[in-house]
Scaffold this active site. Structure first.
Site, mmCIF file in Angstrom:
data_model
loop_
_atom_site.group_PDB
_atom_site.id
_atom_site.type_symbol
_atom_site.label_atom_id
_atom_site.label_comp_id
_atom_site.label_asym_id
_atom_site.label_seq_id
_atom_site.Cartn_x
_atom_site.Cartn_y
_atom_site.Cartn_z
ATOM 1 N N HIS A 174 47.917 61.714 34.806
ATOM 2 C CA HIS A 174 46.970 60.733 34.268
ATOM 3 C C HIS A 174 47.176 60.679 32.756
ATOM 4 C CE1 HIS A 174 42.689 59.415 33.309
ATOM 5 N NE2 HIS A 174 43.028 60.063 32.205
ATOM 6 N N ASP A 186 44.297 53.672 42.286
ATOM 7 C CA ASP A 186 43.229 54.539 41.756
ATOM 8 C C ASP A 186 41.961 54.338 42.597
ATOM 9 O OD1 ASP A 186 42.345 56.544 40.102
ATOM 10 O OD2 ASP A 186 42.057 55.284 38.343
#
Ligand code: ZN
Length: 394
Positions: free
Chosen positions: A195, A287
């Site tokens: 991330h 996501d």
């Protein structure tokens, strides 16, 4: 049981034209111009005429058991459900934990992944969460990858973000080394899903590891690379060095571009292609089930949303309809490219011997008509026909 898809316009993802595709149980066993079966072998025929046949979609980053929680316990997001993946063409999903690696753990993630697999799709997971040291299942990252079938890498580890545990160069290099060797020993990708946050440090730590150690750039899959223009510029340079980059798709594309200054996925992919980046190096993930803080035009917080798996196809549709990117290139981002990055050799392509995961789209508007996962029809006429155990049938 045999299934025969007749007369579909096949994108494998490369465009093959009109073909028949024969499925035996959960595998593709033949693809040809005309397939006729003789004798009394029972076969279910699916009419693919007037439809586009492509591999089932792969979502390489989804919070399948829920995520979020950053606004307190009441903001923890719910689990993914089967039909909310399949109705958008997704037949393979990689689950991750996210910010909260305490309230959610690896055992629960394995259980959730097993559940979705039992319900009919294919699932994998990343070991760990945002945090370093990594919270593993077995006590060893290398052992997780080698001994837990579902684990294909580690992630999403956060960096260049205020929520990151700020791993050092040595810590991240050790993690990359462990998963590389664990992956080699077990025939898996051993991918490091990272991330990337809003900080200007962007992917600096990854690039330093690639420059100063022997670990290859393909070991890393940085995600959210379209979260701002500065990061995206660095992502282009990173991809030009041969690194995979992962876009995060959006359901409300205009909102995220205008209010949150994200780089529109379709525009970003067009830019990559114009810059000469290899079209096998970018992926789009959802996501999904992650929490999304929402703001108005004055940048005031107005509530919390949730990532949706539907965005994968929506972003591909935009690539084709808005940016005129050929469909066979655009769908690589959710089929063969993630399959290659994650070393899922039986996924992401239509060819003999591959898993029988398909999505049949309507050509006029690129909406889903039929979805087949491991040889089983999950969606028909755009509507799910198989539901998760506790889902409402609608
Ligand atoms: Zn993330």
């Amino acid at each position: 049981m045999l299934k025969l898809i007749k007369n579909a316009d096949v994108y494998a993802p490369q465009h093959l034209g009109t073909k028949d595709v024969l499925i035996a149980a959960d595998k593709i066993c033949a693809i040809d111009d005309h397939i006729e079966l003789s004798g009394n072998v029972p076969v279910e025929t699916i009419d693919g005429s007037g439809k586009l046949l492509m591999p089932g979609f792969i979502d390489s980053h989804e919070h399948i058991m829920g995520g979020g929680g950053e606004g307190g316990f009441s903001t923890r997001t719910p689990e993914a459900t089967l039909s909310n993946l399949t109705r958008y063409g997704i037949t393979t999903v990689v689950g991750c934990i996210g910010t909260d690696g305490i309230g959610r753990d690896m055992a629960a993630l394995v259980a959730k992944a097993n559940g979705l697999q039992e319900e009919g799709i294919t699932t994998y997971i990343y070991s760990g969460s945002y945090q370093v040291p990594v919270h593993t299942l077995t006590g060893s990252l290398m052992k997780d990858i080698m001994m837990i079938d579902k684990v294909i890498g580690v992630g999403e580890i956060a960096m260049s973000d205020h929520r990151s545990s700020q791993p050092t160069f040595e810590e991240l290099a050790r993690i990359a080394s462990d998963i590389r060797v664990g992956g080699m020993l077990s025939g898996k990708a051993g991918i490091l899903n990272i991330h990337i946050g809003d900080s200007p440090r962007c992917m600096d730590l990854i690039e330093r590891i690639v420059e100063e150690t022997e670990i290859p750039i393909a070991q890393f899959l940085p995600t959210h690379v379209n979260r701002n223009a500065m990061l995206f510029e660095k992502a282009i340079a990173y991809a030009k060095k041969g690194g995979y980059i992962d876009f995060t798709g959006n359901e409300d594309i205009d909102y995220w571009e205008t209010i949150c200054d994200e780089v529109r996925v379709s525009a970003g992919i067009k830019r990559l292609l114009n810059e000469g980046v290899d079209d096998s190096l970018f992926t789009i993930s959802s996501d999904g089930q992650g929490s999304l803080p929402m703001f108005n035009e004055k940048q005031e917080y107005i509530g919390i949303g949730i990532g949706k798996a539907s965005c994968l196809l929506k972003e591909v549709r935009e690539c084709v309809q808005r940016e005129n990117i050929p469909l066979e290139i655009a769908i690589k981002a959710i089929t063969s490219n993630p399959a290659d990055a994650l070393k899922l050799s039986h996924k992401g392509r239509i060819a003999a011997g591959k898993d029988a995961d398909f999505c049949l789209l309507n050509p006029s508007d690129l909406t889903v008509d039929t979805v087949i996962a491991r040889g089983r029809v999950m969606v028909c006429g755009g509507q799910p026909v198989v539901f998760g155990t506790f889902e409402e049938r609608k």
